[in-house]
Design an enzyme around this catalytic site. Structure first.
Site, PDB file in Angstrom:
ATOM      1  N   CYS A  74      33.390  32.556  24.495  1.00  0.00           N
ATOM      2  CA  CYS A  74      34.561  32.184  25.299  1.00  0.00           C
ATOM      3  C   CYS A  74      34.122  31.377  26.521  1.00  0.00           C
ATOM      4  CB  CYS A  74      35.319  33.426  25.764  1.00  0.00           C
ATOM      5  SG  CYS A  74      35.979  34.415  24.406  1.00  0.00           S
ATOM      6  N   CYS A 112      33.062  37.918  26.665  1.00  0.00           N
ATOM      7  CA  CYS A 112      32.772  37.136  25.457  1.00  0.00           C
ATOM      8  C   CYS A 112      31.940  35.892  25.779  1.00  0.00           C
ATOM      9  CB  CYS A 112      34.116  36.759  24.824  1.00  0.00           C
ATOM     10  SG  CYS A 112      34.051  35.434  23.625  1.00  0.00           S
TER      11      CYS A 112
END
Length: 98
Positions: free
Chosen positions: A25, A22
């Site tokens: 993230c 991600c």
């Protein structure tokens, strides 16, 4: 220590549900480091990889990453998906540290 024990702290516990793949993230990681340095011992910040901890992710219905949940005494008191600015997270933690 299991997840239930971690979130049952009398201090606020900010859980970052994330994944290796991600992009956002990865953007959140330095923000959380900054928040940790500001709030110190008044709160815990925990990172949970949703791919490695499927059961916990399912339990809290994590559908997108990053999703952060703030727990106080084992209860979810705030939840937000997406990257949040450091000052928002710091103020939130201060609010529940009293």
């Amino acid at each position: 220590m299991n997840f239930k024990e971690i979130i049952s702290s009398d201090k606020p516990v900010l859980v970052d549900f994330s994944a290796e793949w991600c992009g956002p993230c990865k953007q959140l990681a330095p923000i959380l480091e900054q928040v940790k340095s500001k709030v110190g011992e008044t709160a815990k910040i925990v990172k949970i990889d949703v791919d490695r901890n499927r059961k916990v992710a399912d339990q809290f219905q994590i559908r997108s990453v990053p999703t952060m949940i703030l727990f106080k005494d084992g209860k979810s008191v705030w939840r937000q998906s997406g990257v949040q600015p450091a000052h928002v997270l710091e103020n939130l933690i201060k609010q529940y540290s009293k």
